[in-house]
Write an enzyme that holds these catalytic residues in place. Structure first.
Site, PDB file in Angstrom:
ATOM      1  N   GLY A   1       1.296  -9.551  -2.487  1.00 35.00           N
ATOM      2  CA  GLY A   1       0.352  -9.050  -2.761  1.00 35.00           C
ATOM      3  C   GLY A   1       0.079  -7.644  -1.957  1.00 35.00           C
ATOM      4  O   GLY A   1       1.335  -6.285  -1.976  1.00 35.00           O
TER       5      GLY A   1
ATOM      6  N   GLN B   1      -2.811  -0.021  -0.633  1.00 35.22           N
ATOM      7  CA  GLN B   1      -1.794   0.976  -0.382  1.00 35.22           C
ATOM      8  C   GLN B   1      -1.094   2.184  -1.703  1.00 35.22           C
ATOM      9  O   GLN B   1      -0.187   2.254  -1.494  1.00 35.22           O
ATOM     10  CB  GLN B   1      -0.777  -0.824  -0.554  1.00 35.22           C
ATOM     11  CG  GLN B   1      -0.838  -1.611   0.666  1.00 35.22           C
ATOM     12  CD  GLN B   1       0.075  -2.372   0.635  1.00 35.22           C
ATOM     13  OE1 GLN B   1      -1.203  -3.780  -0.315  1.00 35.22           O
ATOM     14  NE2 GLN B   1       1.264  -2.853   1.358  1.00 35.22           N
TER      15      GLN B   1
ATOM     16  N   CYS C   1       6.259  -5.947   4.451  1.00 30.81           N
ATOM     17  CA  CYS C   1       4.486  -5.448   4.095  1.00 30.81           C
ATOM     18  C   CYS C   1       5.513  -4.157   2.967  1.00 30.81           C
ATOM     19  O   CYS C   1       6.113  -3.800   3.493  1.00 30.81           O
ATOM     20  CB  CYS C   1       3.635  -4.904   4.683  1.00 30.81           C
ATOM     21  SG  CYS C   1       2.380  -4.081   4.379  1.00 30.81           S
ATOM     22  N   LEU C   2       5.070  -3.825   1.868  1.00 31.55           N
ATOM     23  CA  LEU C   2       5.342  -2.921   0.832  1.00 31.55           C
ATOM     24  C   LEU C   2       5.207  -1.398   1.838  1.00 31.55           C
ATOM     25  O   LEU C   2       5.629  -0.484   1.788  1.00 31.55           O
ATOM     26  CB  LEU C   2       5.093  -3.004  -0.650  1.00 31.55           C
ATOM     27  CG  LEU C   2       4.902  -4.324  -1.009  1.00 31.55           C
ATOM     28  CD1 LEU C   2       4.231  -4.453  -2.229  1.00 31.55           C
ATOM     29  CD2 LEU C   2       6.431  -4.535  -1.567  1.00 31.55           C
TER      30      LEU C   2
ATOM     31  N   HIS D   1      -3.086 -11.001   5.302  1.00 32.08           N
ATOM     32  CA  HIS D   1      -2.297 -10.280   5.447  1.00 32.08           C
ATOM     33  C   HIS D   1      -2.992  -8.960   4.567  1.00 32.08           C
ATOM     34  O   HIS D   1      -3.320  -8.115   4.975  1.00 32.08           O
ATOM     35  CB  HIS D   1      -1.239 -10.318   5.056  1.00 32.08           C
ATOM     36  CG  HIS D   1      -0.225  -9.187   4.650  1.00 32.08           C
ATOM     37  ND1 HIS D   1       0.721  -9.093   5.615  1.00 32.08           N
ATOM     38  CD2 HIS D   1      -0.435  -7.719   4.034  1.00 32.08           C
ATOM     39  CE1 HIS D   1       1.428  -8.004   5.318  1.00 32.08           C
ATOM     40  NE2 HIS D   1       0.677  -7.369   4.825  1.00 32.08           N
ATOM     41  N   GLU D   2      -3.455  -8.943   3.660  1.00 30.42           N
ATOM     42  CA  GLU D   2      -4.491  -7.701   2.347  1.00 30.42           C
ATOM     43  C   GLU D   2      -5.382  -8.007   2.977  1.00 30.42           C
ATOM     44  O   GLU D   2      -6.296  -6.356   2.705  1.00 30.42           O
ATOM     45  CB  GLU D   2      -4.250  -8.654   1.209  1.00 30.42           C
ATOM     46  CG  GLU D   2      -2.511  -9.487   0.574  1.00 30.42           C
ATOM     47  CD  GLU D   2      -1.836  -7.681   0.778  1.00 30.42           C
ATOM     48  OE1 GLU D   2      -1.971  -6.829   0.152  1.00 30.42           O
ATOM     49  OE2 GLU D   2      -0.594  -8.568   0.914  1.00 30.42           O
TER      50      GLU D   2
ATOM     51  N   HIS E   1      -5.592  -5.286   5.096  1.00 34.27           N
ATOM     52  CA  HIS E   1      -5.343  -4.117   5.220  1.00 34.27           C
ATOM     53  C   HIS E   1      -6.484  -3.086   4.560  1.00 34.27           C
ATOM     54  O   HIS E   1      -6.651  -2.162   4.781  1.00 34.27           O
ATOM     55  CB  HIS E   1      -4.468  -4.130   3.481  1.00 34.27           C
ATOM     56  CG  HIS E   1      -3.191  -3.829   4.055  1.00 34.27           C
ATOM     57  ND1 HIS E   1      -2.355  -2.613   4.443  1.00 34.27           N
ATOM     58  CD2 HIS E   1      -1.974  -4.977   3.143  1.00 34.27           C
ATOM     59  CE1 HIS E   1      -1.133  -2.911   4.143  1.00 34.27           C
ATOM     60  NE2 HIS E   1      -0.813  -4.122   3.485  1.00 34.27           N
TER      61      HIS E   1
HETATM   62 ZN    ZN Z   1       0.967  -5.423   3.574  1.00 30.18          ZN
END
Ligand code: ZN
Length: 158
Positions: free
Chosen positions: A46, A51, A91-92, A133-134, A137
């Site tokens: 995701g 991000q 997480c990226l 999670h997304e 953000h």
């Molecule tokens: Zn993330």
């Protein structure tokens, strides 16, 4: 294919509340395509617009094994949750780390698609986790604030 730079923890763009999308412009379409390219290239499940440095309420998710079932959610909202799951999350924007997070095991959400048509989506397990999670953000929240116990180092090649 165009990749965007993934912002990492410490970049304040990750701590801000994103704005609702009012209309899909060519710029928005390009952003969505780039977000998908960037997510797949990074082997993520995701990615949220902040991000890549854009404060808009847009996320892309793909929890499929082959990476061929992209889900686009514009202005998403969680409608219902139930149950609980605790598992490792990464997480990226927090490269090389993972930690245990408890999330609902079932999520029902609504969002708008690329034509600004509303739709509903239900998910369990990994999909439920990814949606939570997304969406966090978009409100400037990172999973590291929810981690139970220490963050662990993970092999970046995994
Ligand atoms: Zn993330």
């Amino acid at each position: 294919m165009a990749l965007r730079k993934v912002r990492v923890m410490g970049d304040e763009v990750l701590n801000q509340v994103c704005k609702e999308v009012k209309e899909i412009t060519p710029r928005t379409q390009m952003l969505i395509e780039d977000m998908l390219d960037t997510m797949y290239e990074s082997n993520g499940v995701g990615l949220a617009a902040p991000q890549v440095g854009v404060l808009k309420r847009i996320v892309v998710i793909d929890v499929s094994e082959n990476g061929d079932e992209p889900i686009l959610m514009i202005n998403p909202k969680i409608l219902e949750t139930s149950g609980e799951q605790t598992g490792s999350e990464g997480c990226l924007s927090v490269p090389g780390k993972a930690g245990n997070v408890t999330r609902p095991n079932y999520v029902k959400a609504m969002a708008y698609d690329e034509n600004m048509e509303p739709f509903e989506i239900e998910g369990t397990e990994l999909l439920a986790r990814a949606i939570c999670h997304e969406l966090d953000h978009l409100d400037g929240k990172l999973y590291v604030d929810l981690v139970e116990g220490p963050l662990q180092d993970v092999d970046a090649e995994e």
